[in-house]
Design a protein around this motif. Structure first.
Motif, short mmCIF file in Angstrom:
data_model
loop_
_atom_site.label_atom_id
_atom_site.label_comp_id
_atom_site.label_asym_id
_atom_site.label_seq_id
_atom_site.Cartn_x
_atom_site.Cartn_y
_atom_site.Cartn_z
N LEU A 221 0.83 -1.20 0.00
CA LEU A 221 0.00 0.00 0.00
C LEU A 221 0.87 1.26 0.00
N PRO A 222 0.56 2.24 -0.84
CA PRO A 222 1.43 3.42 -0.99
C PRO A 222 1.60 4.26 0.28
N ILE A 223 0.51 4.54 0.98
CA ILE A 223 0.61 5.36 2.19
C ILE A 223 1.37 4.60 3.27
N GLN A 224 1.14 3.31 3.34
CA GLN A 224 1.84 2.49 4.33
C GLN A 224 3.35 2.47 4.04
N LYS A 225 3.71 2.44 2.76
CA LYS A 225 5.13 2.51 2.38
C LYS A 225 5.75 3.83 2.86
N LYS A 226 5.05 4.92 2.64
CA LYS A 226 5.55 6.23 3.08
C LYS A 226 5.65 6.30 4.59
N TRP A 227 4.68 5.69 5.28
CA TRP A 227 4.69 5.68 6.75
C TRP A 227 5.90 4.91 7.28
N TYR A 228 6.17 3.75 6.70
CA TYR A 228 7.34 2.98 7.11
C TYR A 228 8.64 3.70 6.75
N ALA B 143 15.35 13.30 12.31
CA ALA B 143 14.37 12.63 13.17
C ALA B 143 13.10 13.47 13.30
N TYR B 144 13.25 14.78 13.45
CA TYR B 144 12.09 15.65 13.61
C TYR B 144 11.25 15.71 12.34
N SER B 145 11.88 15.87 11.19
CA SER B 145 11.11 15.94 9.94
C SER B 145 10.45 14.60 9.64
N SER B 146 11.13 13.51 9.93
CA SER B 146 10.53 12.19 9.72
C SER B 146 9.39 11.94 10.70
N TYR B 147 9.53 12.44 11.93
CA TYR B 147 8.45 12.31 12.91
C TYR B 147 7.19 13.03 12.44
N LYS B 148 7.37 14.22 11.90
CA LYS B 148 6.22 14.98 11.40
C LYS B 148 5.55 14.23 10.24
N ARG B 149 6.37 13.66 9.34
CA ARG B 149 5.81 12.90 8.22
C ARG B 149 5.08 11.66 8.71
N ALA B 150 5.68 10.94 9.67
CA ALA B 150 5.07 9.71 10.18
C ALA B 150 3.76 10.02 10.89
N LYS B 151 3.73 11.11 11.63
CA LYS B 151 2.51 11.49 12.34
C LYS B 151 1.40 11.84 11.36
N HIS B 152 1.75 12.54 10.29
CA HIS B 152 0.75 12.93 9.29
C HIS B 152 0.25 11.70 8.53
N GLU B 153 1.15 10.85 8.05
CA GLU B 153 0.76 9.71 7.24
C GLU B 153 0.13 8.60 8.07
N GLY B 154 0.45 8.58 9.36
CA GLY B 154 -0.13 7.56 10.23
C GLY B 154 -1.64 7.68 10.35
N LYS B 155 -2.16 8.87 10.12
CA LYS B 155 -3.61 9.08 10.18
C LYS B 155 -4.35 8.34 9.06
N PHE B 156 -3.65 8.10 7.96
CA PHE B 156 -4.30 7.55 6.78
C PHE B 156 -4.01 6.07 6.57
N VAL B 157 -3.15 5.48 7.37
CA VAL B 157 -2.77 4.08 7.16
C VAL B 157 -3.96 3.16 7.37
N GLN B 158 -4.67 3.32 8.47
CA GLN B 158 -5.82 2.46 8.75
C GLN B 158 -6.91 2.66 7.70
N GLN B 159 -7.12 3.89 7.30
CA GLN B 159 -8.14 4.18 6.29
C GLN B 159 -7.77 3.51 4.97
N GLU B 160 -6.52 3.58 4.58
CA GLU B 160 -6.08 2.95 3.34
C GLU B 160 -6.21 1.43 3.43
N TYR B 161 -5.88 0.88 4.59
CA TYR B 161 -6.02 -0.57 4.78
C TYR B 161 -7.47 -1.01 4.63
N GLU B 162 -8.38 -0.25 5.23
CA GLU B 162 -9.81 -0.59 5.15
C GLU B 162 -10.32 -0.51 3.71
N LEU B 163 -9.85 0.47 2.94
CA LEU B 163 -10.28 0.62 1.57
C LEU B 163 -9.76 -0.49 0.68
#
Length: 102
Positions: free
Chosen positions: A29-36, A79-99
């Protein structure tokens, strides 16, 4: 004693980086890849920070302090910039998985 602690943290952060990079490559899944990828970036930033802190302990010279400070600054920024990205993309991981589940 402090050196052993930093070496342990360096190894642990590298292991976390390797773990998340492996999860990124295995994910479909694309968003999950970005999250990881962002989580791996956090681990990489912490690796660089701990390496810089270890440089402070091991090298007792001005050059060692300068190199350690540069590593710490670069690691914290990563670490800080990656944390911000992970926090933002983490909101959409479950939604993408459900879809995409079947």
């Amino acid at each position: 004693m402090l050196n052993a602690l930093f070496v342990t943290l360096i190894i642990a952060s590298f292991a976390a980086y390797f773990y998340y990079k492996t999860k990124q490559f295995r994910s479909t899944l694309p968003i999950q890849k970005k999250w990881y990828k962002a989580k791996a970036g956090i681990a990489l930033g912490l690796f660089v920070v701990f390496f810089g802190l270890n440089t402070f302990v091991v090298q007792d010279s001005t050059l060692g302090y300068v190199v350690g400070a540069v590593f710490i600054i670069v690691g914290l920024m990563e670490a800080y910039s990656s944390y911000k990205r992970a926090k933002h993309e983490g909101k959409f991981v479950q939604q993408e998985y459900e879809l995409n589940k079947q």
